[in-house]
Design an enzyme around this catalytic site. Sequence first.
Site, short mmCIF file in Angstrom:
data_model
loop_
_atom_site.label_atom_id
_atom_site.label_comp_id
_atom_site.label_asym_id
_atom_site.label_seq_id
_atom_site.Cartn_x
_atom_site.Cartn_y
_atom_site.Cartn_z
N SER A 106 66.03 -95.74 82.85
CA SER A 106 65.98 -94.31 83.14
C SER A 106 65.68 -94.08 84.63
O SER A 106 66.38 -94.59 85.48
CB SER A 106 64.95 -93.63 82.22
OG SER A 106 65.17 -92.25 82.14
N ASP B 210 69.76 -92.62 77.53
CA ASP B 210 68.48 -93.14 78.02
C ASP B 210 68.02 -94.45 77.37
O ASP B 210 67.81 -94.51 76.16
CB ASP B 210 67.42 -92.06 77.78
CG ASP B 210 66.18 -92.24 78.61
OD1 ASP B 210 65.90 -93.38 79.02
OD2 ASP B 210 65.50 -91.24 78.87
#
Length: 259
Positions: free
Chosen positions: A43, A155
């Site tokens: 991320s 993510d």
Amino acid sequence: MVSLKKKIGLTLSGGGIKGVAHIGTLKAITEAGIKIDYITGTSAGAIVGALYAGGYSWEVILDFFLKTSIFNLSRFARRKPGFIDTIKFENDLRLYFPDNSFEKLNIPLAITATEIESGNLKVFDSGELICPILASSAFPGVFTPIDIDGFFYFDGGVIDDFPVEYLAEKCDYIIGSYANPLSEMTVDSLKYSYQVLHRAYEINLHHHVHNKFNDCDVFICPQELSQYGTFSMRSGKKIFEIGYTEAKKQLEKIDFDSL
């Protein structure tokens, strides 16, 4: 840089804008003269890690985070599952990665993303670079998933917010920077449903990764970051300073003679 016999690994968590704390870690690492040999990230940590692996200084990386506009009307998604169209950040990253290749980085890098249909974690460490970065940082429900070779990813923090395990066989010494500390709270402070949902997210995230913290020789996790939200965009400079202060404190514990 300090000449060390041991290979030094750096792992960087997710955290949204709290990931700017990792840039503070990079500043402290630079000041200490530590040479990083391998990086893993997910991320926000994937973005910071990729830029650092690409040879960019902490100053340039901080400037990138503070100046890149996320919630801009031109980036809003149309007929896609998310508010922000993640692929619209491709040109921003291409300025920094014109070769768009893991192999062209100065430091070996591995980043993680979650494949939507299978629910499996995917580790990217070779080939095309930009789309894996975008996929790893596509926060579910806010940013649209990214198509890579016919598979859709978002993510990496959904499954693994602290991918330190990929450094174990490659490095002798590991520095971990974690930007999602579990916040302190009381039940009386939970007055709205969204607060309960956020707390559930925090607890789930923490329990997936807290056992990995001991895998780091130096673990950097400023508790003060718990006061900030994932998208507290105006707090970038303060978060950077928090990260730097804590990283400098923890890195002072390194015995360079033993390395």
